[in-house]
Scaffold this active site. Structure first.
Site, PDB file in Angstrom:
ATOM      1  N   LYS A   9      51.131  36.500 131.890  1.00 47.52           N
ATOM      2  CA  LYS A   9      52.146  35.765 131.713  1.00 47.52           C
ATOM      3  C   LYS A   9      52.474  35.232 133.225  1.00 47.52           C
ATOM      4  O   LYS A   9      52.055  35.941 134.198  1.00 47.52           O
ATOM      5  CB  LYS A   9      53.360  36.520 131.039  1.00 47.52           C
ATOM      6  CG  LYS A   9      53.746  37.828 132.059  1.00 47.52           C
ATOM      7  CD  LYS A   9      54.634  37.517 133.313  1.00 47.52           C
ATOM      8  CE  LYS A   9      54.884  38.811 133.805  1.00 47.52           C
ATOM      9  NZ  LYS A   9      55.608  38.836 135.200  1.00 47.52           N
ATOM     10  N   ASP A 130      58.446  44.721 129.991  1.00 50.88           N
ATOM     11  CA  ASP A 130      57.664  43.379 129.699  1.00 50.88           C
ATOM     12  C   ASP A 130      57.013  43.362 128.351  1.00 50.88           C
ATOM     13  O   ASP A 130      56.713  42.505 127.723  1.00 50.88           O
ATOM     14  CB  ASP A 130      56.724  42.977 130.731  1.00 50.88           C
ATOM     15  CG  ASP A 130      57.507  42.495 132.007  1.00 50.88           C
ATOM     16  OD1 ASP A 130      58.643  42.171 131.998  1.00 50.88           O
ATOM     17  OD2 ASP A 130      57.000  42.260 132.974  1.00 50.88           O
TER      18      ASP A 130
END
Length: 289
Positions: A9, A130
């Site tokens: 990401k 996350d």
């Protein structure tokens, strides 16, 4: 063995609003998964075992993949195990969320291997801030400490990623930010999203309100990051930015061809750096869970 993709990401913007009383930080971040990442192979077994290839990482209970697998098996009340091989392709401690993505992928893979109706979200939250994002598997606004996620529609973006070989721990990055009290207001999401459609207009995307609150304190202590940002800018790319707590930096390209050309040029200039062209993705990692 069944093979699974665990995407990286980037934070297209990361604002740190303040430090909370519990020591964590209030975030306002636009996160998007990428077309590059790690891979895992998973199959049923009597015992839980983990093998790591491509990086010098522990394969024991302190590995996030092992912890994720153990958490699922325990939550499902299973006596079986799993044989897992982690193929690390992302640099370590690089701001790309590799460990969190590997953990989320492990949860989803085991839920497919041993369906048991387990709610994966609480397991993900306990593994790391996350990890829930990678369960979601699409662009999202992350708030709170990263656990409050609002899915967003973000157009496909072409990016070039550069890691100059510096490992940065998130704990250090936030500590340096606290020392300087460099907190920032919420992201201007409307202007940011609009700017992504202006990449073919010279200068426009570079003027967009895109920021990473952690970038100043981290790059001040690691000049290689400032060098990487400059290299991306000089390659003709837009809005260079550090991702997360670093040390990977990225910039936007107007097309896939421009991204590939810039990545090849940078690789010739900086042969010791990890450099990749990629694009953002919007579909969930594993369908049907």
């Amino acid at each position: 063995m069944t093979r699974y993709f665990a995407p990286a990401k980037i934070n297209l913007g990361l604002s740190v609003l303040d430090q909370r009383s519990d020591g964590y930080h209030s975030l306002h971040s636009l996160m998007v998964p990428l077309s590059i990442g790690d891979e895992l192979e998973v199959r049923a077994a009597d015992q839980l075992t983990l093998q790591v290839e491509g990086a010098a990482l522990s394969a024991g209970p302190d590995n996030l993949v092992y912890r994720a697998a153990r958490a699922y098996l325990d939550a499902a009340g299973l006596q079986q195990g799993a044989e897992i091989v982690l193929h690390k392709q992302l640099p370590l401690a690089s701001g790309l969320g590799g460990g969190s993505s590997d953990a989320a992928t492990t949860l989803m893979a085991l839920a497919r291997l041993y369906p048991a109706g387990v709610d994966l979200r609480p397991l993900a939250e306990r593994l790391g801030a996350d990890v829930p994002f990678f369960l979601l598997g699409q662009a999202a606004l992350a708030e709170g400490i990263g656990e409050r996620l609002t899915p967003l529609a973000v157009q496909r973006l072409q990016v070039v990623l550069v890691n100059p070989g510096v490992a940065v721990s998130a704990a250090d990055a936030y500590r340096w930010l606290d020392e300087e009290e460099g907190y920032t207001p919420p992201l201007d999401l409307d202007r940011m999203l609009a700017s992504f459609g202006q990449l073919e207009q010279p200068g426009e995307a570079g003027q967009a309100p895109i920021l990473n609150a952690l970038q100043p304190p981290v790059s001040a202590r690691h000049p290689e990051i400032a060098e990487a940002l400059t290299a991306l800018r000089e390659a003709g790319l837009h809005a260079p930015l550090m991702s997360g707590s670093g040390s990977t930096c990225f910039a936007l390209a107007a097309s896939a061809d421009q991204a590939l050309t810039a990545a090849e040029q940078l690789a010739r200039q900086y042969p010791a750096w990890w450099i990749q062209a990629a694009h953002t993705v919007s579909s969930p990692l594993i369908q049907g869970l």
